[in-house]
Design an enzyme around this catalytic site. Structure first.
Site, PDB file in Angstrom:
ATOM      1  N   ASP A 187       0.830  -1.184  -0.123  1.00 41.01           N
ATOM      2  CA  ASP A 187       0.299   0.448   0.147  1.00 41.01           C
ATOM      3  C   ASP A 187       0.889   1.617   0.174  1.00 41.01           C
ATOM      4  O   ASP A 187       1.918   1.126   0.750  1.00 41.01           O
ATOM      5  CB  ASP A 187      -1.370   0.745   0.952  1.00 41.01           C
ATOM      6  CG  ASP A 187      -2.266   0.876   0.871  1.00 41.01           C
ATOM      7  OD1 ASP A 187      -2.135   2.026   0.812  1.00 41.01           O
ATOM      8  OD2 ASP A 187      -2.833   0.408   1.256  1.00 41.01           O
ATOM      9  N   ILE A 188       1.158   1.906  -0.913  1.00 39.11           N
ATOM     10  CA  ILE A 188       1.632   3.825  -0.864  1.00 39.11           C
ATOM     11  C   ILE A 188       0.659   4.727   0.079  1.00 39.11           C
ATOM     12  O   ILE A 188       1.287   4.925   0.063  1.00 39.11           O
ATOM     13  CB  ILE A 188       1.680   3.862  -2.103  1.00 39.11           C
ATOM     14  CG1 ILE A 188       0.662   4.481  -3.318  1.00 39.11           C
ATOM     15  CG2 ILE A 188       1.941   3.302  -3.250  1.00 39.11           C
ATOM     16  CD1 ILE A 188       0.532   5.323  -4.355  1.00 39.11           C
ATOM     17  N   ASN A 196     -13.824  -3.788   3.579  1.00 37.37           N
ATOM     18  CA  ASN A 196     -14.978  -2.524   3.000  1.00 37.37           C
ATOM     19  C   ASN A 196     -15.389  -3.460   2.440  1.00 37.37           C
ATOM     20  O   ASN A 196     -14.705  -3.008   0.936  1.00 37.37           O
ATOM     21  CB  ASN A 196     -14.190  -1.815   3.278  1.00 37.37           C
ATOM     22  CG  ASN A 196     -13.460  -1.109   4.432  1.00 37.37           C
ATOM     23  OD1 ASN A 196     -13.724  -1.693   5.197  1.00 37.37           O
ATOM     24  ND2 ASN A 196     -12.539  -0.680   4.351  1.00 37.37           N
ATOM     25  N   HIS A 228     -16.546   2.532   4.560  1.00 37.38           N
ATOM     26  CA  HIS A 228     -14.832   3.293   4.328  1.00 37.38           C
ATOM     27  C   HIS A 228     -14.675   2.404   2.790  1.00 37.38           C
ATOM     28  O   HIS A 228     -13.548   2.777   3.043  1.00 37.38           O
ATOM     29  CB  HIS A 228     -14.212   2.960   5.096  1.00 37.38           C
ATOM     30  CG  HIS A 228     -15.550   3.538   6.657  1.00 37.38           C
ATOM     31  ND1 HIS A 228     -15.315   4.216   6.891  1.00 37.38           N
ATOM     32  CD2 HIS A 228     -15.882   2.474   7.843  1.00 37.38           C
ATOM     33  CE1 HIS A 228     -16.389   4.895   7.468  1.00 37.38           C
ATOM     34  NE2 HIS A 228     -16.440   3.637   8.733  1.00 37.38           N
ATOM     35  N   GLN A 229     -15.158   1.945   2.251  1.00 38.95           N
ATOM     36  CA  GLN A 229     -14.332   1.325   1.327  1.00 38.95           C
ATOM     37  C   GLN A 229     -14.466   2.449  -0.024  1.00 38.95           C
ATOM     38  O   GLN A 229     -15.021   3.262  -0.265  1.00 38.95           O
ATOM     39  CB  GLN A 229     -15.121   0.207   0.167  1.00 38.95           C
ATOM     40  CG  GLN A 229     -14.820  -0.336  -1.193  1.00 38.95           C
ATOM     41  CD  GLN A 229     -15.738  -1.207  -1.280  1.00 38.95           C
ATOM     42  OE1 GLN A 229     -17.078  -1.363  -1.690  1.00 38.95           O
ATOM     43  NE2 GLN A 229     -15.136  -2.074  -2.785  1.00 38.95           N
ATOM     44  N   VAL A 230     -13.405   2.976  -0.466  1.00 41.84           N
ATOM     45  CA  VAL A 230     -12.939   4.026  -0.934  1.00 41.84           C
ATOM     46  C   VAL A 230     -13.174   3.485  -2.885  1.00 41.84           C
ATOM     47  O   VAL A 230     -13.790   3.732  -3.348  1.00 41.84           O
ATOM     48  CB  VAL A 230     -12.086   4.379  -0.477  1.00 41.84           C
ATOM     49  CG1 VAL A 230     -11.100   5.708  -1.864  1.00 41.84           C
ATOM     50  CG2 VAL A 230     -11.870   4.800   0.767  1.00 41.84           C
ATOM     51  N   HIS A 237     -11.004  -5.621  -2.032  1.00 38.57           N
ATOM     52  CA  HIS A 237      -9.614  -5.237  -1.734  1.00 38.57           C
ATOM     53  C   HIS A 237      -9.815  -5.703  -0.628  1.00 38.57           C
ATOM     54  O   HIS A 237     -10.160  -5.235   0.173  1.00 38.57           O
ATOM     55  CB  HIS A 237      -9.053  -4.175  -2.329  1.00 38.57           C
ATOM     56  CG  HIS A 237      -9.082  -2.626  -1.529  1.00 38.57           C
ATOM     57  ND1 HIS A 237     -10.193  -2.631  -1.916  1.00 38.57           N
ATOM     58  CD2 HIS A 237      -8.807  -2.040  -1.124  1.00 38.57           C
ATOM     59  CE1 HIS A 237     -10.546  -1.321  -1.661  1.00 38.57           C
ATOM     60  NE2 HIS A 237     -10.175  -1.387  -0.471  1.00 38.57           N
ATOM     61  N   HIS A 288      -7.038  -5.598   3.546  1.00 38.36           N
ATOM     62  CA  HIS A 288      -5.431  -4.890   3.617  1.00 38.36           C
ATOM     63  C   HIS A 288      -5.244  -6.233   4.554  1.00 38.36           C
ATOM     64  O   HIS A 288      -5.694  -6.473   5.312  1.00 38.36           O
ATOM     65  CB  HIS A 288      -6.255  -4.241   4.582  1.00 38.36           C
ATOM     66  CG  HIS A 288      -6.568  -2.532   4.028  1.00 38.36           C
ATOM     67  ND1 HIS A 288      -5.824  -1.782   2.886  1.00 38.36           N
ATOM     68  CD2 HIS A 288      -7.830  -2.319   3.152  1.00 38.36           C
ATOM     69  CE1 HIS A 288      -6.717  -0.694   2.401  1.00 38.36           C
ATOM     70  NE2 HIS A 288      -7.931  -1.373   2.554  1.00 38.36           N
TER      71      HIS A 288
END
Length: 142
Positions: A39-40, A91, A97-99, A104, A106
């Site tokens: 994750d960046i 999420n 809270h899914q963007v 995916h 985490h």
């Protein structure tokens, strides 16, 4: 099937672009069905993402054979990380809270109280009758 040969991608999706290689990533590994990368925008060191190579926003959108590779991929990252404490999180939906609307997971290390995921757990105490109603409904549908 490789990410470039299946038709289950979304040309506007950042994760589909990462899988295709049109957006660079710090790829950790990939299989025919999953892609894992660093994750960046991490909330702790070694924060990683594992995504299916099938575009869909929620778990219900992804074929089982793709989902079956998610847990082994997360396990592989957990072992490689050497972390003792961590969260695994997916999420589903904007208010959850899914963007990025590509499913995916985490892998988020929790090295101390400050770093990693902070979680509130607003537990409730429903009456036994309400729990039984919910149980009956779910059990019938399963």
């Amino acid at each position: 099937m490789s990410s470039t040969t299946h038709n289950h991608t979304d040309a506007s999706c950042i994760f589909c672009k990462i899988i295709a290689g049109s957006i660079p990533s710090m790829k950790l590994f990939e299989t025919d069905k999953v892609y894992a990368f660093l994750d960046i925008g991490p909330i702790a060191p070694k924060h990683c993402l594992v995504i299916p190579k099938w575009h869909g926003a929620k778990i219900t959108d992804i074929p089982d054979d793709y989902l079956m590779e998610i847990a082994p991929a997360l396990k592989r990252i957990a072992i490689a990380s050497g972390e003792e404490n961590y969260n695994l999180l997916a999420n589903a939906g904007t208010i959850a809270h899914q963007v990025v609307m590509h499913l995916h997971w985490h892998f988020i290390p929790k090295p101390d109280e400050k770093q990693g995921l902070g979680v509130g757990w607003p537990a409730t105490k429903p009456e036994k009758k309400e729990l039984q109603r919910i149980y009956d409904e779910l059990k019938q549908k399963l």
